[in-house]
Design a protein around this motif. Structure first.
Motif, short mmCIF file in Angstrom:
data_model
loop_
_atom_site.label_atom_id
_atom_site.label_comp_id
_atom_site.label_asym_id
_atom_site.label_seq_id
_atom_site.Cartn_x
_atom_site.Cartn_y
_atom_site.Cartn_z
N SER A 90 -14.89 31.76 17.05
CA SER A 90 -14.97 30.33 16.76
C SER A 90 -15.74 30.09 15.47
CB SER A 90 -15.59 29.56 17.93
OG SER A 90 -16.84 30.08 18.27
N SER A 91 -16.72 30.95 15.16
CA SER A 91 -17.45 30.76 13.91
C SER A 91 -16.52 30.95 12.71
CB SER A 91 -18.67 31.68 13.82
OG SER A 91 -18.28 33.02 13.76
N TYR A 92 -15.55 31.84 12.83
CA TYR A 92 -14.57 32.04 11.76
C TYR A 92 -13.74 30.78 11.56
CZ TYR A 92 -10.81 34.25 9.05
OH TYR A 92 -9.89 34.57 8.08
N ILE A 93 -13.30 30.17 12.67
CA ILE A 93 -12.54 28.92 12.59
C ILE A 93 -13.36 27.84 11.87
CG2 ILE A 93 -11.55 26.99 13.92
CD1 ILE A 93 -9.76 29.48 13.91
N TYR A 94 -14.61 27.69 12.27
CA TYR A 94 -15.44 26.66 11.65
C TYR A 94 -15.67 26.95 10.16
CZ TYR A 94 -16.08 25.05 16.41
OH TYR A 94 -15.85 24.59 17.69
N GLN A 95 -15.78 28.23 9.79
CA GLN A 95 -15.92 28.58 8.37
C GLN A 95 -14.65 28.20 7.60
OE1 GLN A 95 -16.91 32.73 8.76
NE2 GLN A 95 -19.08 32.34 8.42
N LEU A 96 -13.50 28.45 8.20
CA LEU A 96 -12.23 28.08 7.56
C LEU A 96 -12.14 26.56 7.41
CD1 LEU A 96 -9.73 30.46 9.40
CD2 LEU A 96 -10.61 30.70 7.07
N GLU A 97 -12.55 25.84 8.44
CA GLU A 97 -12.47 24.37 8.39
C GLU A 97 -13.43 23.79 7.35
OE1 GLU A 97 -10.91 23.39 12.90
OE2 GLU A 97 -12.99 22.93 12.41
N ARG A 98 -14.51 24.48 7.08
CA ARG A 98 -15.45 24.02 6.04
C ARG A 98 -15.10 24.60 4.67
NH1 ARG A 98 -19.12 25.41 10.09
NH2 ARG A 98 -19.81 27.20 8.89
N ASP A 99 -14.00 25.34 4.61
CA ASP A 99 -13.52 25.94 3.37
C ASP A 99 -14.54 26.90 2.75
OD1 ASP A 99 -10.86 24.58 3.03
OD2 ASP A 99 -12.16 22.81 3.13
N THR A 100 -15.31 27.58 3.62
CA THR A 100 -16.27 28.56 3.12
C THR A 100 -15.71 29.98 3.18
OG1 THR A 100 -17.34 28.73 5.28
CG2 THR A 100 -18.29 27.16 3.72
#
Length: 75
Positions: free
Chosen positions: A31-41
């Protein structure tokens, strides 16, 4: 629109009522990977984009309209 790829993914996910954790489970990432993708990081590999699109019931082009422009430019 001026939304980033990550913002479009988050918007689509929320429209479907899917948590980041559920999306992560569906495509077998954290899930942390998903959130990183959503924040464009994080840079999103094309296979990941396609997996996310499939999990969200849309196409990669729906999420990233620039893909179509890149394909047209390369012809």
């Amino acid at each position: 629109d001026n939304m980033t790829l990550g913002e479009r993914i988050k918007e689509r996910r929320e429209e479907m009522g899917i948590s980041g954790a559920e999306l992560a489970r569906r495509i077998e990432v954290t899930s942390s990977y998903i959130y990183q993708l959503e924040r464009d990081t994080k840079i999103m590999p094309t296979p990941t984009l396609k997996a996310i699109a499939e999990a969200l019931g849309c196409t990669a082009l729906d999420l990233d309209p620039d893909l179509g422009k890149q394909a047209a430019d390369s012809q």
